[in-house]
Design an enzyme around this catalytic site. Structure first.
Site, PDB file in Angstrom:
ATOM      1  N   TYR A 148      13.567  -0.658   4.326  1.00 14.04           N
ATOM      2  CA  TYR A 148      12.425  -0.120   3.592  1.00 14.04           C
ATOM      3  C   TYR A 148      11.961   1.213   4.172  1.00 14.04           C
ATOM      4  O   TYR A 148      11.787   2.199   3.457  1.00 14.04           O
ATOM      5  CB  TYR A 148      11.294  -1.153   3.624  1.00 14.04           C
ATOM      6  CG  TYR A 148      10.072  -0.790   2.826  1.00 14.04           C
ATOM      7  CD1 TYR A 148      10.059  -0.933   1.442  1.00 14.04           C
ATOM      8  CD2 TYR A 148       8.911  -0.333   3.453  1.00 14.04           C
ATOM      9  CE1 TYR A 148       8.935  -0.619   0.703  1.00 14.04           C
ATOM     10  CE2 TYR A 148       7.775  -0.013   2.713  1.00 14.04           C
ATOM     11  CZ  TYR A 148       7.791  -0.163   1.340  1.00 14.04           C
ATOM     12  OH  TYR A 148       6.664   0.148   0.614  1.00 14.04           O
ATOM     13  N   LYS A 152      11.917   4.980   2.439  1.00  9.90           N
ATOM     14  CA  LYS A 152      10.637   5.634   2.159  1.00  9.90           C
ATOM     15  C   LYS A 152      10.533   6.995   2.849  1.00  9.90           C
ATOM     16  O   LYS A 152       9.895   7.916   2.337  1.00  9.90           O
ATOM     17  CB  LYS A 152       9.473   4.719   2.544  1.00  9.90           C
ATOM     18  CG  LYS A 152       9.341   3.501   1.637  1.00  9.90           C
ATOM     19  CD  LYS A 152       9.174   3.887   0.167  1.00  9.90           C
ATOM     20  CE  LYS A 152       8.952   2.690  -0.723  1.00  9.90           C
ATOM     21  NZ  LYS A 152       8.733   3.082  -2.146  1.00  9.90           N
TER      22      LYS A 152
END
Length: 241
Positions: A148, A152
Protein backbone atom coordinates in the site's frame (compact mmCIF):
# COMPACT_ATOMS: atom_id res chain seq x y z
CA UNK A 1 -20.92 20.22 -12.96
CA UNK A 2 -20.10 16.54 -13.20
CA UNK A 3 -17.66 14.17 -11.56
CA UNK A 4 -16.58 10.59 -12.22
CA UNK A 5 -15.69 8.69 -9.06
CA UNK A 6 -13.80 5.40 -9.16
CA UNK A 7 -14.04 2.87 -6.36
CA UNK A 8 -17.62 4.10 -5.90
CA UNK A 9 -19.08 0.82 -4.65
CA UNK A 10 -17.97 1.23 -1.02
CA UNK A 11 -16.04 3.31 1.49
CA UNK A 12 -14.85 6.80 0.60
CA UNK A 13 -15.94 6.47 -3.03
CA UNK A 14 -19.52 5.56 -2.18
CA UNK A 15 -19.75 8.27 0.48
CA UNK A 16 -18.41 10.88 -1.94
CA UNK A 17 -20.75 9.78 -4.72
CA UNK A 18 -23.76 10.00 -2.41
CA UNK A 19 -22.74 13.46 -1.20
CA UNK A 20 -22.12 14.91 -4.68
CA UNK A 21 -25.44 13.54 -5.89
CA UNK A 22 -27.20 15.14 -2.93
CA UNK A 23 -25.58 18.44 -3.92
CA UNK A 24 -27.07 18.19 -7.42
CA UNK A 25 -24.01 17.10 -9.36
CA UNK A 26 -24.03 14.66 -12.27
CA UNK A 27 -22.04 11.69 -10.99
CA UNK A 28 -20.52 8.68 -12.71
CA UNK A 29 -19.98 5.80 -10.29
CA UNK A 30 -17.27 3.41 -11.47
CA UNK A 31 -16.31 0.11 -9.82
CA UNK A 32 -16.52 -3.59 -10.52
CA UNK A 33 -19.69 -4.29 -8.52
CA UNK A 34 -22.86 -2.77 -9.97
CA UNK A 35 -25.32 -3.59 -7.19
CA UNK A 36 -23.87 -1.42 -4.39
CA UNK A 37 -23.42 1.47 -6.82
CA UNK A 38 -27.05 1.16 -7.89
CA UNK A 39 -28.04 1.47 -4.23
CA UNK A 40 -26.08 4.73 -3.95
CA UNK A 41 -27.51 6.00 -7.24
CA UNK A 42 -31.15 5.12 -6.48
CA UNK A 43 -33.47 8.09 -6.81
CA UNK A 44 -30.90 10.36 -8.45
CA UNK A 45 -31.52 11.23 -12.10
CA UNK A 46 -27.97 12.57 -12.40
CA UNK A 47 -26.30 9.25 -11.55
CA UNK A 48 -24.67 6.91 -14.04
CA UNK A 49 -23.56 3.48 -12.84
CA UNK A 50 -20.48 2.21 -14.68
CA UNK A 51 -19.51 -1.39 -13.80
CA UNK A 52 -15.85 -1.28 -14.80
CA UNK A 53 -12.67 -2.99 -13.64
CA UNK A 54 -10.24 -0.05 -13.58
CA UNK A 55 -7.29 -2.39 -14.22
CA UNK A 56 -8.78 -3.25 -17.65
CA UNK A 57 -7.64 -0.57 -20.13
CA UNK A 58 -10.34 -1.26 -22.72
CA UNK A 59 -13.08 -1.29 -20.08
CA UNK A 60 -11.84 2.02 -18.63
CA UNK A 61 -11.96 3.68 -22.05
CA UNK A 62 -15.46 2.33 -22.67
CA UNK A 63 -16.60 3.56 -19.26
CA UNK A 64 -15.26 7.06 -19.83
CA UNK A 65 -16.88 7.09 -23.28
CA UNK A 66 -20.21 6.17 -21.67
CA UNK A 67 -19.77 8.98 -19.13
CA UNK A 68 -18.99 11.68 -21.70
CA UNK A 69 -21.68 10.29 -23.98
CA UNK A 70 -24.23 10.84 -21.22
CA UNK A 71 -22.99 14.17 -19.81
CA UNK A 72 -21.17 15.69 -22.79
CA UNK A 73 -17.84 16.27 -21.03
CA UNK A 74 -15.91 15.43 -17.86
CA UNK A 75 -15.30 18.20 -15.34
CA UNK A 76 -13.73 16.27 -12.44
CA UNK A 77 -12.24 12.82 -11.88
CA UNK A 78 -11.90 11.55 -8.32
CA UNK A 79 -9.30 8.85 -8.90
CA UNK A 80 -10.08 6.84 -5.80
CA UNK A 81 -10.13 3.07 -6.40
CA UNK A 82 -7.63 1.20 -4.25
CA UNK A 83 -6.96 -1.57 -1.77
CA UNK A 84 -4.69 -2.17 1.21
CA UNK A 85 -3.67 -5.78 0.60
CA UNK A 86 -2.15 -8.22 3.03
CA UNK A 87 -0.39 -6.67 6.01
CA UNK A 88 3.02 -7.90 7.09
CA UNK A 89 6.78 -7.53 6.60
CA UNK A 90 7.99 -7.77 3.01
CA UNK A 91 9.21 -11.36 3.23
CA UNK A 92 5.68 -12.47 4.15
CA UNK A 93 4.09 -10.80 1.13
CA UNK A 94 3.50 -13.17 -1.77
CA UNK A 95 3.96 -11.91 -5.32
CA UNK A 96 0.28 -12.31 -6.20
CA UNK A 97 -0.64 -9.88 -3.40
CA UNK A 98 2.02 -7.39 -4.47
CA UNK A 99 0.89 -7.50 -8.10
CA UNK A 100 -2.79 -7.16 -7.21
CA UNK A 101 -2.19 -4.04 -5.09
CA UNK A 102 0.10 -2.46 -7.70
CA UNK A 103 -2.38 -3.27 -10.46
CA UNK A 104 -5.28 -1.56 -8.71
CA UNK A 105 -3.61 1.26 -6.76
CA UNK A 106 -1.16 2.32 -9.44
CA UNK A 107 -2.02 0.86 -12.84
CA UNK A 108 -5.73 1.51 -12.30
CA UNK A 109 -5.06 5.11 -11.30
CA UNK A 110 -2.81 5.57 -14.33
CA UNK A 111 -5.45 4.20 -16.71
CA UNK A 112 -8.22 6.40 -15.30
CA UNK A 113 -6.01 9.51 -15.20
CA UNK A 114 -4.98 8.86 -18.80
CA UNK A 115 -8.60 8.49 -19.90
CA UNK A 116 -9.66 11.66 -18.08
CA UNK A 117 -6.65 13.71 -19.20
CA UNK A 118 -7.16 12.84 -22.87
CA UNK A 119 -10.81 13.84 -22.82
CA UNK A 120 -10.21 17.02 -20.81
CA UNK A 121 -7.47 18.00 -23.25
CA UNK A 122 -9.72 17.61 -26.28
CA UNK A 123 -13.11 18.79 -25.00
CA UNK A 124 -14.51 22.27 -25.59
CA UNK A 125 -14.06 24.26 -23.46
CA UNK A 126 -10.75 22.59 -22.74
CA UNK A 127 -9.71 21.53 -19.25
CA UNK A 128 -10.86 19.85 -16.08
CA UNK A 129 -9.64 18.61 -12.73
CA UNK A 130 -8.17 15.31 -11.52
CA UNK A 131 -8.11 14.57 -7.79
CA UNK A 132 -6.03 11.54 -6.83
CA UNK A 133 -6.65 9.73 -3.57
CA UNK A 134 -3.26 9.49 -1.90
CA UNK A 135 -3.03 8.61 1.79
CA UNK A 136 -1.18 9.51 4.93
CA UNK A 137 0.93 6.57 3.75
CA UNK A 138 1.96 8.65 0.74
CA UNK A 139 4.17 10.49 3.26
CA UNK A 140 4.89 8.13 6.17
CA UNK A 141 4.23 4.39 6.35
CA UNK A 142 2.08 2.33 8.61
CA UNK A 143 3.89 -0.79 9.79
CA UNK A 144 3.33 -3.86 7.64
CA UNK A 145 2.08 -1.83 4.66
CA UNK A 146 4.78 -2.30 2.03
CA UNK A 147 2.38 -2.82 -0.89
CA UNK A 148 0.00 0.00 0.00
CA UNK A 149 2.66 2.51 1.02
CA UNK A 150 4.79 1.93 -2.07
CA UNK A 151 1.87 2.49 -4.41
CA UNK A 152 0.70 5.60 -2.55
CA UNK A 153 4.16 7.15 -2.81
CA UNK A 154 3.92 6.49 -6.55
CA UNK A 155 0.53 8.21 -6.68
CA UNK A 156 2.21 11.38 -5.42
CA UNK A 157 4.57 11.21 -8.39
CA UNK A 158 1.58 10.77 -10.70
CA UNK A 159 -0.11 13.81 -9.15
CA UNK A 160 2.92 16.05 -9.57
CA UNK A 161 3.50 14.96 -13.17
CA UNK A 162 -0.14 15.49 -14.15
CA UNK A 163 -0.06 18.93 -12.53
CA UNK A 164 2.94 19.87 -14.66
CA UNK A 165 1.78 18.29 -17.91
CA UNK A 166 -1.76 19.60 -17.48
CA UNK A 167 -0.80 23.29 -17.38
CA UNK A 168 -0.86 23.64 -21.15
CA UNK A 169 -4.37 22.20 -21.34
CA UNK A 170 -6.09 23.91 -18.38
CA UNK A 171 -6.07 20.61 -16.46
CA UNK A 172 -5.52 20.91 -12.71
CA UNK A 173 -4.45 17.94 -10.63
CA UNK A 174 -4.41 17.68 -6.85
CA UNK A 175 -4.17 14.98 -4.23
CA UNK A 176 -6.15 14.33 -1.07
CA UNK A 177 -4.29 12.44 1.66
CA UNK A 178 -6.73 10.88 4.08
CA UNK A 179 -6.00 9.70 7.59
CA UNK A 180 -8.42 7.17 9.02
CA UNK A 181 -11.89 7.98 7.76
CA UNK A 182 -14.31 5.38 9.11
CA UNK A 183 -14.74 2.99 6.19
CA UNK A 184 -14.68 -0.83 5.90
CA UNK A 185 -10.93 -0.72 5.06
CA UNK A 186 -10.14 1.25 8.22
CA UNK A 187 -12.40 -1.09 10.19
CA UNK A 188 -10.33 -4.04 8.96
CA UNK A 189 -7.12 -2.26 9.96
CA UNK A 190 -8.60 -1.62 13.40
CA UNK A 191 -9.45 -5.30 13.80
CA UNK A 192 -5.90 -6.30 12.86
CA UNK A 193 -4.48 -3.82 15.36
CA UNK A 194 -6.74 -5.07 18.16
CA UNK A 195 -5.85 -8.68 17.31
CA UNK A 196 -2.19 -7.76 17.79
CA UNK A 197 -2.99 -6.36 21.24
CA UNK A 198 -2.35 -2.76 20.21
CA UNK A 199 -4.48 0.39 20.43
CA UNK A 200 -6.01 1.46 17.10
CA UNK A 201 -5.40 4.94 15.70
CA UNK A 202 -8.21 7.48 16.15
CA UNK A 203 -10.59 7.85 13.21
CA UNK A 204 -13.01 10.46 11.85
CA UNK A 205 -16.39 10.52 10.12
CA UNK A 206 -16.07 9.94 6.38
CA UNK A 207 -18.19 13.06 5.73
CA UNK A 208 -15.08 15.11 6.44
CA UNK A 209 -13.55 13.63 3.30
CA UNK A 210 -16.58 14.46 1.16
CA UNK A 211 -16.53 18.04 2.43
CA UNK A 212 -12.83 18.37 1.57
CA UNK A 213 -13.38 16.89 -1.88
CA UNK A 214 -16.18 19.34 -2.59
CA UNK A 215 -13.87 22.23 -1.74
CA UNK A 216 -11.16 20.89 -4.05
CA UNK A 217 -13.61 20.12 -6.86
CA UNK A 218 -15.27 23.53 -6.86
CA UNK A 219 -12.17 25.70 -7.22
CA UNK A 220 -12.05 27.65 -10.50
CA UNK A 221 -9.49 26.13 -12.86
CA UNK A 222 -7.10 29.02 -12.31
CA UNK A 223 -6.72 27.80 -8.70
CA UNK A 224 -5.73 24.39 -7.40
CA UNK A 225 -5.43 22.61 -4.08
CA UNK A 226 -2.22 20.74 -4.86
CA UNK A 227 -2.21 18.61 -1.70
CA UNK A 228 -4.73 18.43 1.10
CA UNK A 229 -4.41 16.31 4.25
CA UNK A 230 -7.61 15.57 6.14
CA UNK A 231 -7.35 13.29 9.15
CA UNK A 232 -8.50 12.48 12.64
CA UNK A 233 -7.01 15.25 14.77
CA UNK A 234 -5.20 13.03 17.26
CA UNK A 235 -3.98 10.27 14.95
CA UNK A 236 -0.19 9.81 15.08
CA UNK A 237 0.77 11.32 11.74
CA UNK A 238 2.92 14.21 12.94
CA UNK A 239 5.71 12.35 14.67
CA UNK A 240 4.73 8.95 13.29
CA UNK A 241 7.60 6.60 12.64
Amino acid sequence: MNILITGASSGIGAAAARFFLEQGWEVGLMARRAEPMEEVAAGHAGALVLPVDVTDAAAVEAGFDAFTGRFGRIDVLFNNAGMFGKAGPIDEIDLDTWRAVVDLNLNGMFLCARAAFGRMRRQDPQGGRIINNGSISAHVPRDGSVCYTTTKHAVTGLTRTLSLDGRAFNIACGQIDIGNARTPMVAAQTERTLADGRTPDPSMDVQNVSDALMFMATRPLDANVQFMTVMATTMPYIGRG
